[in-house]
Enzyme design. Structure first.
Site, PDB file in Angstrom:
ATOM      1  CG  HIS A 195      -9.920   1.099   0.508  1.00 29.22           C
ATOM      2  ND1 HIS A 195      -8.890   2.002   0.402  1.00 29.22           N
ATOM      3  CD2 HIS A 195     -11.028   1.840   0.765  1.00 29.22           C
ATOM      4  CE1 HIS A 195      -9.341   3.223   0.613  1.00 29.22           C
ATOM      5  NE2 HIS A 195     -10.638   3.146   0.827  1.00 29.22           N
ATOM      6  CB  CYS A 255      -6.525   2.874  -1.991  1.00 30.93           C
ATOM      7  SG  CYS A 255      -5.125   3.484  -1.046  1.00 30.93           S
ATOM      8  CG  HIS A 304      -2.059   4.080   3.621  1.00 27.82           C
ATOM      9  ND1 HIS A 304      -2.472   5.037   4.530  1.00 27.82           N
ATOM     10  CD2 HIS A 304      -2.761   4.330   2.496  1.00 27.82           C
ATOM     11  CE1 HIS A 304      -3.375   5.818   3.969  1.00 27.82           C
ATOM     12  NE2 HIS A 304      -3.576   5.412   2.730  1.00 27.82           N
ATOM     13  CB  SER A 360      -7.328   3.524   4.314  1.00 24.65           C
ATOM     14  OG  SER A 360      -6.707   3.364   3.078  1.00 24.65           O
ATOM     15  CE  LYS A 373      -2.819   7.602  -1.840  1.00 24.56           C
ATOM     16  NZ  LYS A 373      -2.963   7.112  -0.442  1.00 24.56           N
ATOM     17  CG  ASP A 397      -2.053   0.953   1.159  1.00 26.94           C
ATOM     18  OD1 ASP A 397      -2.170   1.663   0.139  1.00 26.94           O
ATOM     19  OD2 ASP A 397      -2.855   1.004   2.110  1.00 26.94           O
ATOM     20  CG  ASP A 398      -0.231   4.936  -0.085  1.00 25.60           C
ATOM     21  OD1 ASP A 398      -0.993   4.535  -0.980  1.00 25.60           O
ATOM     22  OD2 ASP A 398      -0.539   5.843   0.719  1.00 25.60           O
ATOM     23  NE  ARG A 433      -6.185  -0.966  -1.949  1.00 23.89           N
ATOM     24  CZ  ARG A 433      -5.270  -1.590  -1.198  1.00 23.89           C
ATOM     25  NH1 ARG A 433      -5.439  -2.864  -0.878  1.00 23.89           N
ATOM     26  NH2 ARG A 433      -4.203  -0.954  -0.780  1.00 23.89           N
ATOM     27  CE  LYS A 482      -6.313   0.596   1.768  1.00 26.20           C
ATOM     28  NZ  LYS A 482      -5.364   1.694   1.510  1.00 26.20           N
ATOM     29  CG  ASP A 531      -2.198   0.783  -3.222  1.00 29.91           C
ATOM     30  OD1 ASP A 531      -1.008   1.138  -3.071  1.00 29.91           O
ATOM     31  OD2 ASP A 531      -3.116   1.213  -2.495  1.00 29.91           O
ATOM     32  CG  ASN A 532      -1.659   4.236  -4.588  1.00 20.53           C
ATOM     33  OD1 ASN A 532      -2.752   3.817  -4.210  1.00 20.53           O
ATOM     34  ND2 ASN A 532      -0.801   4.812  -3.755  1.00 20.53           N
TER      35      ASN A 532
END
Length: 501
Positions: A127, A71, A231, A152, A304, A31-32, A75, A125, A283-284
């Site tokens: 989301h 996010c 994240h 999140s 991001k 994540d991130d 996903r 996660k 994810d990003n």
């Protein structure tokens, strides 16, 4: 084809022809996490020994993309093989009380595999929505089991929660005025607020138990682990806290790496590692507004929230012991391609819908060419009015619109900042991503017949793609309902403060 490669190809074909059981799949989703955050991608102080080992013994991608710089839409695309515009998971992200979620008529990787007898589990996660009575939870989307926070972990008050031992409070306030983040098992809240110091251990135990149980039953399995790491706000338990040179971000990343190490040990101990594809990506891009707590995009521009490379080009590693040869690929690939690839390897039927992904097996097994020629870049708030912000064709990327983002604020580049308003480019900004992956030097296309031809082809592909794109109903625009926020004591009062268990 040289003799060694020919032998490898024949052995691979023989393996899959004679395999006693379908392959297993472990999908790891950070994540991130930025392109430059892992040790194997060049970060000098990250401690990621297990991921580095996967990269050394597996296939590392240099040109791998997600579909959105935030996010939820990313996903949705990962699990369906379709751009988020088709499923309606836009604009922005889903919230604890969101009325919408990933539509149930969308087919996830888990639902592709279930008819073949796969055991399926998600941990971490989600989301992609909760909804009334858990309408959009993983257990309604093809997963047999789920343990995790359904959105999140910053989407709830965290200023008085402990993120690092012995009692280091979480950095920042996170979201206020909503319920504290819950830990859910299947559709039941087990803990609220979650205990961050014990969360990763719980995830690791759940995942390893799932692998062990599936292996004992000789049942093929699909494990999806979308991690909360790295994240904001970062957290880590005793096994990782204070153990890296990189501070809270590095400790959180190490904790994720430790869990991946445990999963690999479990695959080895249960004897299924030779029949399991492990795939890791993110994810990003990194949330640069958090500065040293926000991650690192390496040489890529911005992060991001933006459609620059730093927002959507991700680290990615594929590992399959004895099947995937170690190496590095510069072929273009995407999270969209994971569903078609898994379906191909499992012998599963593809869903009868428009898919945007392609089968990556030629890349994975033979270090061959990608079937993907283009990558489309939608902003966080895609619309039919503006269409694509950017498009990559081969080594060339054209920006039709650029815009900064609050997520990428604080860095010196003014084009990454939220002050950088939406700007149309005619002619589009054209970059050679092989010579200039940082997107610093637009190519002067005027007067160059070769580049003019490239731009014309890009424009034609863009026009064809946009004319065929059917936007699904926006799930996020359905709004929120406070009564939908997960509460372990739904009849308590006053909310949200009374939601503790």
């Amino acid at each position: 084809m040289d003799r060694s490669r020919l032998l490898f190809v024949l052995n691979t074909l023989l393996l899959h022809t004679c395999s006693a059981s379908p392959p297993n799949f472990v999908l790891l989703f950070a994540d991130d996490l930025g392109f430059g955050d892992l040790g194997c991608y060049g970060h000098p102080s990250s401690l990621t020994p297990n991921l580095d080992r996967l990269a050394e013994d597996g296939l590392r991608f240099t040109d791998f993309y997600c579909t959105s710089p935030v996010c939820s839409p990313s996903r949705a695309s990962l699990l369906t093989g379709r751009y988020q515009t088709r499923s309606g998971v836009y604009p922005g992200v889903l919230y604890p009380g969101s009325k919408g979620g990933l539509p149930l008529n969308e087919t996830t990787i888990a639902e592709v595999l279930k008819p073949l007898g796969y055991a399926t589990a998600a941990v971490g996660k989600w989301h992609l929505g909760v909804g009334a009575n858990g309408t959009f939870l993983p257990t309604k989307q093809g997963f047999d089991q789920y343990l995790g926070i359904p959105y999140s972990h910053d989407m709830g008050p965290c200023h008085n929660l402990t993120c690092f031992p012995p009692d280091v409070k979480c950095f920042g306030n996170c979201d206020v005025g909503v319920v504290t983040v819950p830990l859910m098992h299947n559709e039941v809240i087990k803990q609220q607020p979650v205990n961050f110091l014990d969360l990763e251990r719980a995830y690791s135990d759940f995942a390893t138990d799932f692998i062990t149980a599936s292996a004992e039953k000789k049942q093929p399995f699909f494990l999806y682990y979308p991690s909360h790491h790295t994240h904001y706000p970062q957290y880590a338990g005793p096994g990782a806290a204070g153990r890296t040179l990189r501070g809270p971000f590095g400790d959180a990343l190490l904790e994720l790496d430790n869990t991946i190490g445990q999963l690999m040990i479990t695959l080895e101990k249960t004897g299924v590692i030779g029949n399991t594809l492990v795939f890791f990506t993110s994810d990003n891009g990194p949330e640069l507004m958090r500065m040293s707590r926000g991650g690192n995009a390496g040489p890529m521009r911005c992060g991001k929230g933006t459609t620059y490379e730093g927002g959507m080009r991700e680290p990615a590693i594929a590992y399959w012991k004895g099947t995937i040869r170690p190496g590095v690929t510069h072929e273009m690939a995407s999270t969209l391609d994971i569903l078609p690839t898994i379906a191909s390897l499992a012998g599963a039927k593809l869903p009868p819908v428009v898919l945007d992904g392609v089968d990556m097996t030629d890349i994975l097994f033979y270090h061959g060419q990608s079937k993907r020629e283009t990558m489309m870049f939608y902003p966080t708030d895609p619309s039919e009015m503006f269409g694509l912000f950017a498009l990559r064709l081969g080594k060339y990327k054209a920006h039709f619109y650029t815009r900064g983002a609050s997520h990428s604020g604080t860095i010196p580049d003014p084009d990454c900042s939220p002050i950088a308003a939406l700007k149309a480019h005619d002619p589009p900004l054209l970059f050679d991503l092989e010579a200039d992956p940082s997107e610093h030097y637009p190519l002067p296309s005027e007067g160059d017949p070769d580049l003019e031809a490239v731009l014309q082809r890009i424009k034609k592909i863009k026009e064809q793609f946009e004319s065929s794109m059917v936007f699904g109903e926006s799930q996020i625009s359905k709004g929120t309902d406070r009564d939908l926020e997960p509460c372990c004591n739904p009849t308590c009062s006053p909310k949200p403060g009374c939601c503790h268990c």
